[in-house]
Every structure is written in structure tokens, then in C-alpha cells.
Design a protein around this motif. Structure first.
Motif, PDB file in Angstrom:
ATOM      1  N   LYS A 236       7.523  -8.293  89.692  1.00  0.00           N
ATOM      2  CA  LYS A 236       7.406  -6.736  89.569  1.00  0.00           C
ATOM      3  C   LYS A 236       6.695  -6.391  88.317  1.00  0.00           C
ATOM      4  N   GLY A 237       6.506  -7.297  87.251  1.00  0.00           N
ATOM      5  CA  GLY A 237       5.782  -7.151  86.196  1.00  0.00           C
ATOM      6  C   GLY A 237       6.738  -7.008  84.958  1.00  0.00           C
ATOM      7  N   ILE A 238       8.218  -7.199  84.998  1.00  0.00           N
ATOM      8  CA  ILE A 238       9.002  -7.329  83.924  1.00  0.00           C
ATOM      9  C   ILE A 238       8.634  -8.739  83.234  1.00  0.00           C
ATOM     10  N   ARG A 239       8.471  -8.554  81.674  1.00  0.00           N
ATOM     11  CA  ARG A 239       8.221  -9.828  81.251  1.00  0.00           C
ATOM     12  C   ARG A 239       8.856 -10.212  80.080  1.00  0.00           C
ATOM     13  N   ALA A 240      10.136  -9.249  79.699  1.00  0.00           N
ATOM     14  CA  ALA A 240      10.911  -9.681  78.542  1.00  0.00           C
ATOM     15  C   ALA A 240      12.353  -9.861  78.989  1.00  0.00           C
ATOM     16  N   ILE A 241      13.217 -10.721  78.494  1.00  0.00           N
ATOM     17  CA  ILE A 241      14.642 -11.018  78.805  1.00  0.00           C
ATOM     18  C   ILE A 241      15.439 -11.011  77.529  1.00  0.00           C
ATOM     19  N   ASP A 242      16.377 -10.324  77.752  1.00  0.00           N
ATOM     20  CA  ASP A 242      17.636 -10.333  76.571  1.00  0.00           C
ATOM     21  C   ASP A 242      18.954 -11.166  77.003  1.00  0.00           C
ATOM     22  N   THR A 243      19.139 -12.040  75.992  1.00  0.00           N
ATOM     23  CA  THR A 243      20.485 -12.720  76.316  1.00  0.00           C
ATOM     24  C   THR A 243      21.164 -13.067  75.026  1.00  0.00           C
ATOM     25  N   ALA A 244      22.196 -13.892  75.105  1.00  0.00           N
ATOM     26  CA  ALA A 244      23.115 -14.178  74.012  1.00  0.00           C
ATOM     27  C   ALA A 244      23.753 -15.388  74.124  1.00  0.00           C
ATOM     28  N   PRO A 245      24.228 -16.141  73.368  1.00  0.00           N
ATOM     29  CA  PRO A 245      25.209 -17.611  73.578  1.00  0.00           C
ATOM     30  C   PRO A 245      26.579 -16.994  74.195  1.00  0.00           C
ATOM     31  N   PHE A 246      26.893 -15.635  73.733  1.00  0.00           N
ATOM     32  CA  PHE A 246      27.925 -15.190  74.128  1.00  0.00           C
ATOM     33  C   PHE A 246      28.286 -14.919  75.690  1.00  0.00           C
TER      34      PHE A 246
ATOM     35  N   HIS B 271      25.991 -19.863  79.521  1.00  0.00           N
ATOM     36  CA  HIS B 271      25.843 -19.976  80.962  1.00  0.00           C
ATOM     37  C   HIS B 271      24.392 -19.002  81.046  1.00  0.00           C
ATOM     38  N   ALA B 272      24.519 -17.791  80.599  1.00  0.00           N
ATOM     39  CA  ALA B 272      23.179 -17.126  80.872  1.00  0.00           C
ATOM     40  C   ALA B 272      22.185 -17.783  80.317  1.00  0.00           C
ATOM     41  N   GLU B 273      22.185 -18.356  79.021  1.00  0.00           N
ATOM     42  CA  GLU B 273      20.946 -18.905  78.434  1.00  0.00           C
ATOM     43  C   GLU B 273      20.547 -19.966  79.247  1.00  0.00           C
ATOM     44  N   SER B 274      21.393 -20.903  79.832  1.00  0.00           N
ATOM     45  CA  SER B 274      21.205 -22.106  80.356  1.00  0.00           C
ATOM     46  C   SER B 274      20.557 -21.688  81.797  1.00  0.00           C
ATOM     47  N   LEU B 275      21.045 -20.514  82.323  1.00  0.00           N
ATOM     48  CA  LEU B 275      20.513 -20.118  83.723  1.00  0.00           C
ATOM     49  C   LEU B 275      19.123 -19.388  83.481  1.00  0.00           C
TER      50      LEU B 275
END
Ligand code: NAP
Length: 288
Positions: free
Chosen positions: A36-46, A51-55
Motif C-alpha cells: 500500500k506504499g508504507i516504507r518506514a518501520i519502527d522497532t526496538a529490541p525491547f 522477537h519484533a526485530e527478528s520477524l
């Protein structure tokens, strides 16, 4: 809603602090967001202790160069003891290497200090950031949840590209000084919690009851009567706007945050593709 103004949030993708989250749904959200055109993603080790970073690393493999990845450092967790703010150089160096590995990348586009750590001089943390930039492991540095005083101090040491703070119809604290400062100094302002953890999505008819230990309870205070009393008149207005515009309550709440002067992007968490579609629903398209 212009998808390019949205940054995909990933706290919920870490699963911890959010109930019944399905990795397959999170993967589908990332892929649908890209389409849909989203190109930025925000994550954190916490977020799920890695888990979120690995996914995310798995989800965007093969498309890495088309995403802007923002991650963070500075929260240390100890089994049975809790979570601590830790921006010590050794901790940050370890976190950086772990994040690069989990995200399957050689370089992080935006590396953010997650929370202030009064026990570590900011100069020491920023020296690690400067070295990481020299080595090409980090492109730009940002700060989350820092006071104006600390932001000003950091800027005397090195360029700070972005500030990340909560900003929604239920939390407008940044209007006092942080947002005007970002705007007048040409810094990107990344607003998180535009939906206040879902409270402003329009899905609750009554005050929700979030289990203790969930982000909705300890971070967004959904269980507090005072919070619901504050939310109710806002939801009434958002419902009217959604009806007028043929959009959704959630999209109107996000639109409000994005419409405020100085806001660069709204970072929004989404559990599944249906929520993504609802959040991007910009309503009637005018006919010519
Ligand atoms: N720097 C920091 O300290 C910090 C702190 C907080 C957040 N963040 C970042 O900002 C991002 C956004 O914040 P957030 O995820 O905490 O809160 P948020 O974006 O305000 O709310 C997201 C939650 O609302 C619900 N939701 C979303 N769209 C919906 C829809 N259309 N209809 C119904 N429910 C909907 C989902 O939870 P349910 O389905 O469970 O209701 C979703 O996880 C985070 O993911 C993270 O990347 C950063």
C-alpha cells in the motif's frame, strides 16, 4: 490517508505486552503495508526481547533497500528483575550488533536512544553512535522520550535527525515545547500512540478493561475511568468526522495527529491487515 506519512509500528509484533498476537498476521501486515506504499518501520529490541526485530528481518528480506528501518537501543531487561534504562557504551554496542543481525542488515537507517539514562553521560553514548556512523552501521541518530534540555545538549555533540514522542488527541504534551522545537530546528518529529493503544480506534463502546502487564494497561492507562472520560467526547467528534468523510474513526484519529504542524510521521501499530485497511481509509474520493 497518504501511506507514505505512516510508519509501521511493531511493538505489538513483539507479542509481549499484547495478547493473542499471531506472527503470521504480523508478517501479513508488513507485506500489505509495503504493497500500500508504507516504507518506514519502527522497532526496538525491547519489543518481545528481539522477537519484533527478528520477524521484521524475515519479513523484509529481499526488499531491505526499499524500507527505512528505525530501531532503538537503551532498554536492558533482566529475568525476574524488570527493565532498566541503560545507554552505557558497552550495552549500546552489544544491542547494535544484535539488532543488525536480527534485522538481517548491514546498516540501520535511524538508530534511536529509546529512553534517557541518567546514569550514563550522553556524551559517552553519542560517541558510540558517532563510531557506528563512521563504520556505516548507522545512517542517522534520533532520540525518543528525551527532555528538551537533553535534546539541546545532544545537538551540541552531533546531528540529531529525529525526535520520537507520544502525540494524540489524548496526549498533547509535546505541543508545549518539543514539537515547536523540532519544527523550528528542522528535525523530523515522529509521533507515536496516535490511537492511544487502540483507545481512539472507535472499537470500544465502554471503558475497556486491559489485563495488568499489557501495554494498554500500564502504558496507555485504558483501565482508568479518567482516561475514558477524556476519550469519550473525542470519540464522539471522531465518529462524526468519520461519518462525514466516509472514513473510519481510527483513520480520523491518525489524520488529526498527522495534520498538526511539525509532525513528520505517525507511527501506528496494527494487529492485522483489517486494521491496516481501516487506518488507511481516507474516505470518499471526490469525483471530478
Ligand atoms: N519510543 C517509544 O518509547 C515508543 C512507545 C510506544 C510506541 N512506540 C512506537 O509507536 C508505535 C505505535 O504505538 P502503539 O503501537 O503502542 O500504539 P497505537 O499505534 O496508538 O495503537 C496500536 C494498537 O491499536 C489497535 N489498533 C490499531 N489499528 C486499529 C484499528 N483500525 N481498529 C481497531 N484497533 C486498532 C491495535 O491493538 P489491539 O488490536 O490489541 O487493540 C494496535 O496494536 C509502536 O508500535 C512502536 O513502534 C514507541
Amino acid at each position: 490517508m497518504n501511506p507514505a506519512r505512516i510508519t509501521l509500528g511493531s511493538w505489538i509484533m513483539g507479542r509481549e505486552g499484547w495478547s493473542n498476537v499471531d506472527d503470521a498476521d504480523s508478517m501479513a501486515v508488513i507485506h500489505a503495508a509495503f504493497d500500500k506504499g508504507i516504507r518506514a518501520i519502527d522497532t526496538a529490541p525491547f519489543y518481545g526481547k528481539g522477537h519484533a526485530e527478528s520477524l521484521i528481518g524475515r519479513a523484509i528480506a529481499g526488499q531491505r533497500d526499499q524500507w527505512i528501518i528505525a530501531t532503538k537501543c537503551g532498554l536492558r531487561w533482566e529475568a525476574g528483575r524488570g527493565v532498566f534504562h541503560d545507554l552505557s557504551p558497552a550495552r549500546v554496542q552489544t544491542e547494535l550488533e544484535d539488532s543488525l543481525r536480527r534485522l538481517r542488515t548491514d546498516s540501520i537507517d535511524l538508530y534511536q536512544l529509546h529512553w534517557p539514562d541518567p546514569a550514563t553521560p550522553l556524551e559517552a553514548t553519542l560517541a558510540v553512535m558517532a563510531r557506528a556512523i563512521d563504520k556505516g552501521q548507522v545512517r542517522q541518530v534520533g532520540l525518543c522520550n528525551f527532555s528538551l534540555e537533553d535534546i539541546q545538549m545532544a545537538r551540541t555533540i552531533m546531528p540529531i535527525a529525529s525526535l520520537q514522542h507520544p502525540y494524540s488527541l489524548l496526549n498533547r504534551d509535546v505541543e508545549n515545547e518539543i514539537l515547536p522545537f523540532a519544527q523550528s530546528n528542522g528535525m523530523a518529529f515522529m509521533a507515536y500512540g496516535a490511537l492511544h493503544g487502540g483507545l481512539l480506534s472507535g472499537k470500544y463502546a465502554h471503558r475497556p478493561s486491559a489485563p495488568k502487564g499489557e501495554a494498554k494497561s500500564y502504558f496507555y492507562e485504558h483501565n482508568k475511568d479518567a482516561m475514558w472520560q477524556q476519550a469519550e467526547p473525542i470519540l464522539t467528534t471522531l465518529r462524526k468526522a468519520a461519518a462525514t468523510n466516509g472514513s473510519t474513526v481510527a483513520a480520523e484519529a491518525i489524520r488529526w495527529t498527522l495534520s498538526q504542524a511539525g509532525v513528520t510521521t505517525a507511527i501506528v501499530g496494527m494487529r492485522n491487515v483489517a486494521q491496516l485497511e481501516s487506518n488507511l481509509n481516507c474516505g470518499h474520493v471526490p469525483t471530478i
